[in-house]
Design a protein around this motif. Structure first.
Motif, mmCIF file in Angstrom:
data_model
loop_
_atom_site.group_PDB
_atom_site.id
_atom_site.type_symbol
_atom_site.label_atom_id
_atom_site.label_comp_id
_atom_site.label_asym_id
_atom_site.label_seq_id
_atom_site.Cartn_x
_atom_site.Cartn_y
_atom_site.Cartn_z
ATOM 1 N N ASN A 1 44.194 57.619 15.942
ATOM 2 C CA ASN A 1 42.965 57.853 15.184
ATOM 3 C C ASN A 1 41.882 58.399 16.115
ATOM 4 O O ASN A 1 41.006 57.662 16.584
ATOM 5 C CB ASN A 1 42.508 56.561 14.500
ATOM 6 C CG ASN A 1 43.363 56.202 13.314
ATOM 7 O OD1 ASN A 1 43.909 57.072 12.635
ATOM 8 N ND2 ASN A 1 43.514 54.917 13.047
ATOM 9 N N TRP A 2 41.957 59.686 16.389
ATOM 10 C CA TRP A 2 41.060 60.347 17.328
ATOM 11 C C TRP A 2 39.622 60.386 16.800
ATOM 12 O O TRP A 2 39.393 60.450 15.594
ATOM 13 C CB TRP A 2 41.524 61.787 17.573
ATOM 14 C CG TRP A 2 42.971 61.933 17.874
ATOM 15 C CD1 TRP A 2 43.961 62.326 17.013
ATOM 16 C CD2 TRP A 2 43.617 61.693 19.133
ATOM 17 N NE1 TRP A 2 45.169 62.357 17.655
ATOM 18 C CE2 TRP A 2 45.006 61.977 18.944
ATOM 19 C CE3 TRP A 2 43.174 61.284 20.382
ATOM 20 C CZ2 TRP A 2 45.927 61.844 19.977
ATOM 21 C CZ3 TRP A 2 44.098 61.161 21.413
ATOM 22 C CH2 TRP A 2 45.450 61.441 21.214
ATOM 23 N N HIS A 3 38.676 60.411 17.742
ATOM 24 C CA HIS A 3 37.260 60.443 17.350
ATOM 25 C C HIS A 3 36.919 61.687 16.537
ATOM 26 O O HIS A 3 36.038 61.664 15.686
ATOM 27 C CB HIS A 3 36.358 60.371 18.593
ATOM 28 C CG HIS A 3 36.322 61.625 19.399
ATOM 29 N ND1 HIS A 3 37.292 61.945 20.347
ATOM 30 C CD2 HIS A 3 35.458 62.678 19.389
ATOM 31 C CE1 HIS A 3 37.004 63.117 20.890
ATOM 32 N NE2 HIS A 3 35.905 63.578 20.326
ATOM 33 N N TRP A 4 37.606 62.789 16.779
ATOM 34 C CA TRP A 4 37.282 64.027 16.080
ATOM 35 C C TRP A 4 37.809 64.053 14.639
ATOM 36 O O TRP A 4 37.548 64.995 13.889
ATOM 37 C CB TRP A 4 37.785 65.245 16.855
ATOM 38 C CG TRP A 4 39.131 65.119 17.491
ATOM 39 C CD1 TRP A 4 39.414 64.631 18.750
ATOM 40 C CD2 TRP A 4 40.400 65.495 16.934
ATOM 41 N NE1 TRP A 4 40.778 64.686 18.992
ATOM 42 C CE2 TRP A 4 41.394 65.206 17.899
ATOM 43 C CE3 TRP A 4 40.773 66.049 15.707
ATOM 44 C CZ2 TRP A 4 42.742 65.443 17.674
ATOM 45 C CZ3 TRP A 4 42.116 66.297 15.471
ATOM 46 C CH2 TRP A 4 43.078 65.985 16.456
ATOM 47 N N LEU A 5 38.541 63.013 14.249
ATOM 48 C CA LEU A 5 38.975 62.896 12.861
ATOM 49 C C LEU A 5 38.047 61.987 12.055
ATOM 50 O O LEU A 5 38.167 61.893 10.840
ATOM 51 C CB LEU A 5 40.398 62.323 12.801
ATOM 52 C CG LEU A 5 41.530 63.211 13.336
ATOM 53 C CD1 LEU A 5 42.838 62.438 13.357
ATOM 54 C CD2 LEU A 5 41.676 64.472 12.505
ATOM 55 N N LEU A 6 37.112 61.320 12.747
ATOM 56 C CA LEU A 6 36.225 60.372 12.076
ATOM 57 C C LEU A 6 35.264 61.117 11.138
ATOM 58 O O LEU A 6 34.586 62.061 11.546
ATOM 59 C CB LEU A 6 35.443 59.579 13.117
ATOM 60 C CG LEU A 6 34.700 58.335 12.624
ATOM 61 C CD1 LEU A 6 35.675 57.343 12.001
ATOM 62 C CD2 LEU A 6 33.947 57.693 13.773
ATOM 63 N N THR A 7 35.217 60.673 9.902
ATOM 64 C CA THR A 7 34.447 61.353 8.857
ATOM 65 C C THR A 7 33.644 60.332 8.050
ATOM 66 O O THR A 7 34.148 59.246 7.734
ATOM 67 C CB THR A 7 35.400 62.099 7.901
ATOM 68 O OG1 THR A 7 36.237 62.982 8.663
ATOM 69 C CG2 THR A 7 34.631 62.894 6.860
ATOM 70 N N GLN B 1 46.397 61.973 26.411
ATOM 71 C CA GLN B 1 45.146 62.210 25.694
ATOM 72 C C GLN B 1 44.649 60.929 25.031
ATOM 73 O O GLN B 1 43.442 60.657 24.998
ATOM 74 C CB GLN B 1 45.325 63.308 24.647
ATOM 75 C CG GLN B 1 45.407 64.715 25.206
ATOM 76 C CD GLN B 1 44.080 65.175 25.789
ATOM 77 O OE1 GLN B 1 43.022 64.639 25.485
ATOM 78 N NE2 GLN B 1 44.126 66.170 26.647
ATOM 79 N N LYS B 2 45.581 60.128 24.520
ATOM 80 C CA LYS B 2 45.205 58.859 23.913
ATOM 81 C C LYS B 2 44.576 57.933 24.951
ATOM 82 O O LYS B 2 43.557 57.283 24.693
ATOM 83 C CB LYS B 2 46.430 58.196 23.291
ATOM 84 C CG LYS B 2 46.164 56.812 22.715
ATOM 85 C CD LYS B 2 47.435 56.185 22.186
ATOM 86 C CE LYS B 2 47.217 54.743 21.763
ATOM 87 N NZ LYS B 2 48.468 54.113 21.269
ATOM 88 N N GLU B 3 45.173 57.871 26.128
ATOM 89 C CA GLU B 3 44.626 57.025 27.192
ATOM 90 C C GLU B 3 43.235 57.490 27.593
ATOM 91 O O GLU B 3 42.334 56.676 27.827
ATOM 92 C CB GLU B 3 45.568 57.044 28.392
ATOM 93 C CG GLU B 3 46.886 56.325 28.140
ATOM 94 C CD GLU B 3 47.865 56.463 29.288
ATOM 95 O OE1 GLU B 3 47.529 57.157 30.284
ATOM 96 O OE2 GLU B 3 48.967 55.896 29.199
ATOM 97 N N GLN B 4 43.048 58.807 27.645
ATOM 98 C CA GLN B 4 41.735 59.355 27.963
ATOM 99 C C GLN B 4 40.730 59.000 26.868
ATOM 100 O O GLN B 4 39.578 58.661 27.146
ATOM 101 C CB GLN B 4 41.826 60.876 28.122
ATOM 102 C CG GLN B 4 40.496 61.560 28.436
ATOM 103 C CD GLN B 4 39.899 61.100 29.745
ATOM 104 O OE1 GLN B 4 40.611 60.925 30.726
ATOM 105 N NE2 GLN B 4 38.595 60.887 29.775
#
Length: 206
Positions: free
Chosen positions: A43-49, A194-197
């Motif tokens: 659930n990446w931050h750029w998908l947050l809506t 990328q998830k760890e980052q």
């Protein structure tokens, strides 16, 4: 610079020294698979809506989302009820299993403490609301669906290597190349990095 479907595909084509027109009929389908794998991995931050607020009424447990949110929710991120302008404690959110249907008898109604997806167009509160509230929520959006090779990957620029690795994997699959399995592992490894980052950036892991 954000990658388009065709730029990412042509990068893979050039890496394997294939004709520029190789598998052009498959590039949009492959891009959708790559985009779906990336978006569904975490659930990446750029998908947050921000979801559209909705009115909650006493005795009604299930609500249809605003049309702008329908068919777009991958998972609920946060939810709160407001009474007037006062924001109440955060609700528990879940997608699976479905929240049960509560007792609608007026004596059994309570202020809801949970919200979950009921379908691609509806949400459910639990227990059955005891009063009128405003529902406020955020969600992680489903991946976009490409219809042409001019579409742009929704990932941030930092995901460029992941996208390129994914396209190379899809091309190896189309070629029935023995390197496909190893390339898929590399693609998933880069996603995990990328998830760890993301976790470090969001302060969830140090």
């Amino acid at each position: 610079m954000a990658l388009t479907v065709t730029l990412a595909w042509q990068h893979a084509i050039a890496a394997l020294k294939l004709p520029s027109t190789a598998f052009t009929a498959e590039e949009v389908k492959s891009a959708n698979d790559v985009q779906s794998r990336i978006s569904g991995y975490y659930n990446w931050h750029w998908l947050l809506t921000a979801g559209s607020n909705h009115t909650v009424v006493a005795g009604t447990q299930d609500y249809t989302m605003n049309a702008a949110d329908q068919d777009k929710v991958q998972a609920i991120a946060t939810a709160n009820l407001l009474t007037g302008t006062t924001e109440l404690a955060a609700l528990n959110v879940n997608s699976h299993p479905l929240l049960p249907r509560g007792d609608s008898d007026s004596a059994a109604r309570q202020r809801p403490y949970a919200m979950g997806l009921l379908s691609v167009t509806q949400v459910r509160y639990y227990p059955v609301p005891d009063a009128a509230y405003t529902g406020k929520w955020t969600y992680y959006a489903r991946p976009i669906v490409f219809t042409t090779n001019a579409g742009t990957y929704q990932c941030p620029d930092s995901f460029e290597n992941v996208i390129l690795a994914g396209n190379l994997w899809k091309l190896f699959q189309l070629l029935d190349d023995d390197r496909a399995d190893n390339q898929e592992k590399d693609f998933m490894l880069q996603l995990e990095k990328q998830k760890e980052q993301e976790l470090r950036t969001m302060g969830k892991r140090r």
